[in-house]
Design a protein around this motif. Structure first.
Motif, PDB file in Angstrom:
ATOM      1  N   LEU A  84       4.394   8.048  -1.747  1.00 54.24           N
ATOM      2  CA  LEU A  84       1.656   8.143  -2.094  1.00 54.24           C
ATOM      3  C   LEU A  84       1.228   9.498  -2.390  1.00 54.24           C
ATOM      4  O   LEU A  84       2.134  10.195  -1.089  1.00 54.24           O
ATOM      5  CB  LEU A  84       1.656   6.915  -1.169  1.00 54.24           C
ATOM      6  N   ILE A  85       0.569   9.998  -2.973  1.00 50.86           N
ATOM      7  CA  ILE A  85      -0.142  10.667  -3.135  1.00 50.86           C
ATOM      8  C   ILE A  85      -1.416  10.893  -2.966  1.00 50.86           C
ATOM      9  O   ILE A  85      -2.357  10.046  -4.011  1.00 50.86           O
ATOM     10  CB  ILE A  85      -0.203  11.442  -4.720  1.00 50.86           C
ATOM     11  N   SER A  86      -1.934  10.385  -2.741  1.00 48.87           N
ATOM     12  CA  SER A  86      -3.199  10.786  -2.309  1.00 48.87           C
ATOM     13  C   SER A  86      -4.129  11.089  -2.735  1.00 48.87           C
ATOM     14  O   SER A  86      -4.060  12.660  -2.404  1.00 48.87           O
ATOM     15  CB  SER A  86      -4.069   9.641  -0.403  1.00 48.87           C
ATOM     16  N   LYS A  93       5.072  11.720 -12.588  1.00 46.52           N
ATOM     17  CA  LYS A  93       4.124  11.111 -12.223  1.00 46.52           C
ATOM     18  C   LYS A  93       2.898  10.906 -10.758  1.00 46.52           C
ATOM     19  O   LYS A  93       2.031  10.510 -10.393  1.00 46.52           O
ATOM     20  CB  LYS A  93       4.694   9.691 -11.738  1.00 46.52           C
ATOM     21  N   THR A  94       2.905  12.204  -9.850  1.00 46.94           N
ATOM     22  CA  THR A  94       2.291  12.703  -9.484  1.00 46.94           C
ATOM     23  C   THR A  94       1.821  13.522  -8.964  1.00 46.94           C
ATOM     24  O   THR A  94       1.096  14.862  -7.919  1.00 46.94           O
ATOM     25  CB  THR A  94       3.035  12.740  -7.677  1.00 46.94           C
ATOM     26  N   ASN A 124       6.858   3.562  -5.753  1.00 42.68           N
ATOM     27  CA  ASN A 124       5.496   3.432  -6.717  1.00 42.68           C
ATOM     28  C   ASN A 124       4.756   4.884  -5.852  1.00 42.68           C
ATOM     29  O   ASN A 124       5.266   5.691  -5.202  1.00 42.68           O
ATOM     30  CB  ASN A 124       4.505   2.044  -5.785  1.00 42.68           C
ATOM     31  N   THR A 125       3.862   5.829  -7.357  1.00 41.27           N
ATOM     32  CA  THR A 125       3.240   6.217  -7.063  1.00 41.27           C
ATOM     33  C   THR A 125       2.025   6.430  -7.799  1.00 41.27           C
ATOM     34  O   THR A 125       1.776   5.361  -7.746  1.00 41.27           O
ATOM     35  CB  THR A 125       4.055   7.166  -8.060  1.00 41.27           C
ATOM     36  N   VAL A 126       0.772   6.529  -6.435  1.00 38.57           N
ATOM     37  CA  VAL A 126      -0.396   6.846  -6.735  1.00 38.57           C
ATOM     38  C   VAL A 126      -1.272   8.399  -6.613  1.00 38.57           C
ATOM     39  O   VAL A 126      -0.791   9.005  -5.688  1.00 38.57           O
ATOM     40  CB  VAL A 126      -1.074   6.185  -5.799  1.00 38.57           C
ATOM     41  N   PHE A 127      -1.732   8.600  -7.846  1.00 39.32           N
ATOM     42  CA  PHE A 127      -1.941  10.106  -8.051  1.00 39.32           C
ATOM     43  C   PHE A 127      -3.689  10.121  -8.183  1.00 39.32           C
ATOM     44  O   PHE A 127      -3.985   9.196  -9.707  1.00 39.32           O
ATOM     45  CB  PHE A 127      -1.365  10.657  -9.349  1.00 39.32           C
TER      46      PHE A 127
END
Length: 398
Positions: A10-12, A165-166, A187-190
């Motif tokens: 996870l990347i916020s 992806k990040t 799962n990645t979130v960027f």
């Protein structure tokens, strides 16, 4: 015995929310999902905070999406625990596809972030075709065949995917790979956001930040004078400030009063209270002083999720028959990494009530010089993407 390794990455960066719905719709929708997911986030936050007194950053969205992906493969008590831990049990009664469908609707509405789900599957592992189809349909998942027996090669392939992806924020999420691993779920979130009104770097000055009664550090404090949306919660003893990004995202800062210990507010964090803060925000001309900070945190979710009632998935008795008909498939690892960087131009991380303007002869001041909470949320979907606390802005990792 066959192990299934699950890794959440996870990347916020930043996200924003401001309107909300106080009554549940008769038919569950994205707003209902977001409200329930916010309470899950608060529960998870409290579990993390009990482990240490340091900075915290994590993405409730990424954790939830990963667990919702597993929900497609789970049955019996394993499924019930995942749905219950996510605070979504009441949505999982009649339609097995309702929850993943709601997540699909949610993710399709959040264009501000880059969200990716990937399954790295050992070339000998018999992944059920129905599950393959569902994860592609609901989560747009990439399914990538690897040979986990070649541990260094598979590790490098996975880390390269995560880094791409990040935006290069997470380079070595996976430190090692067990040769018996059958699948890794990533799962990645960027998100990278620019402030609606950037801070002037020339106005940033070193200032005192009171970590606690006995420790004071010098931190770079950004400065701006403008009209900001703010409110006061006298019940818990805190002030709230919203800093908007371009494109429909905002950072919500919750600053405890000087006489209030931040741990007392942690126990009061609920979706109801956070939505109430959003509703009560009013524009005020003020001087704002906010510290620059960089956070990077890594969590072993296997230590945290059982406290939220999610334990069966880690046991030999786990029911993941939707994933594979092989006996003994279980989750062996769930890791979560989050990165956040806030400066004068905006935020990079690997998550309005109309009213008259209140003015003063001298601007009010909102000086963030002690531990505070932050919430990054999406306006249109009411979804909390990232949250955490800053105890010491000069420390970027634990």
């Amino acid at each position: 015995m066959m192990d299934l390794r699950v890794v959440l990455t996870l990347i916020s960066l930043s996200s924003f929310l401001h309107t909300f719905q106080t009554q549940e719709s008769k038919t569950p929708d994205v707003t209902d999902l977001s409200f329930r997911n916010m309470d899950f986030a608060m529960n998870l936050y409290r579990r993390i905070s009990r482990h240490h007194d340091n900075n915290i950053v994590f993405s409730p969205l990424s954790v939830s999406v990963s667990l919702a992906t597993l929900l497609l493969a789970a049955g019996g008590s394993t499924r019930a625990q995942i749905a219950g831990g996510l605070n979504l049990a009441s949505l999982d009664d009649d339609d097995d596809e309702l929850i993943p469908q709601l997540f699909q609707d949610l993710l399709s509405n959040i264009s501000l972030i880059q969200q990716n789900t990937a399954l790295f599957v050992d070339h000998r592992f018999d992944l059920e075709q129905v599950f393959r189809n569902q994860v592609k349909r609901f989560f747009g998942a990439d399914i990538i065949s690897v040979e986990f027996g070649k541990t260094d090669v598979s590790r490098d392939v996975i880390n390269d995917y995560i880094s791409r992806k990040t935006g290069g924020k997470v380079r070595e999420m996976v430190k090692s790979v067990e040769p018996l691993t059958q699948m890794m779920l990533i799962n990645t979130v960027f998100f990278k956001g620019d402030w609606q009104r950037p801070f002037d770097p020339n106005s940033t000055e070193a200032g005192r930040f009171y970590v606690d009664k006995y420790n004071i550090v010098q931190a770079p404090l950004m400065f701006a004078e403008d009209k900001f949306f703010t409110t006061v919660d006298s019940d818990v003893g805190a002030r709230v400030l919203r800093l908007p990004y371009r494109g429909g995202a905002s950072l919500l800062i919750v600053l405890p009063d000087p006489s209030v210990d931040y741990t007392a507010i942690e126990d009061e964090l609920t979706a109801d209270r956070i939505f109430r803060w959003m509703k009560n925000l009013k524009p005020v001309k003020m001087e704002v002083h906010v510290p620059k900070f960089q956070l990077e945190q890594r969590y072993d979710m296997r230590e945290l999720l059982p406290h939220l009632g999610i334990s069966s998935v880690f046991l030999d008795s786990a029911n993941l028959t939707g994933l594979s008909k092989d006996v003994g498939v279980k989750v062996s690892q769930v890791m979560h990494t989050a990165v956040m960087d806030v400066d004068e131009t905006g935020t990079t991380a690997a998550s309005v009530t109309s009213a008259g303007i209140t003015t003063y002869s001298l601007p009010a001041t909102f000086r963030v010089d002690r531990p505070f909470f932050f919430f990054l949320y999406h306006e249109a979907s009411h979804s909390l993407l990232f949250m955490g606390r800053v105890i010491d802005p000069t420390q970027n990792s634990q």
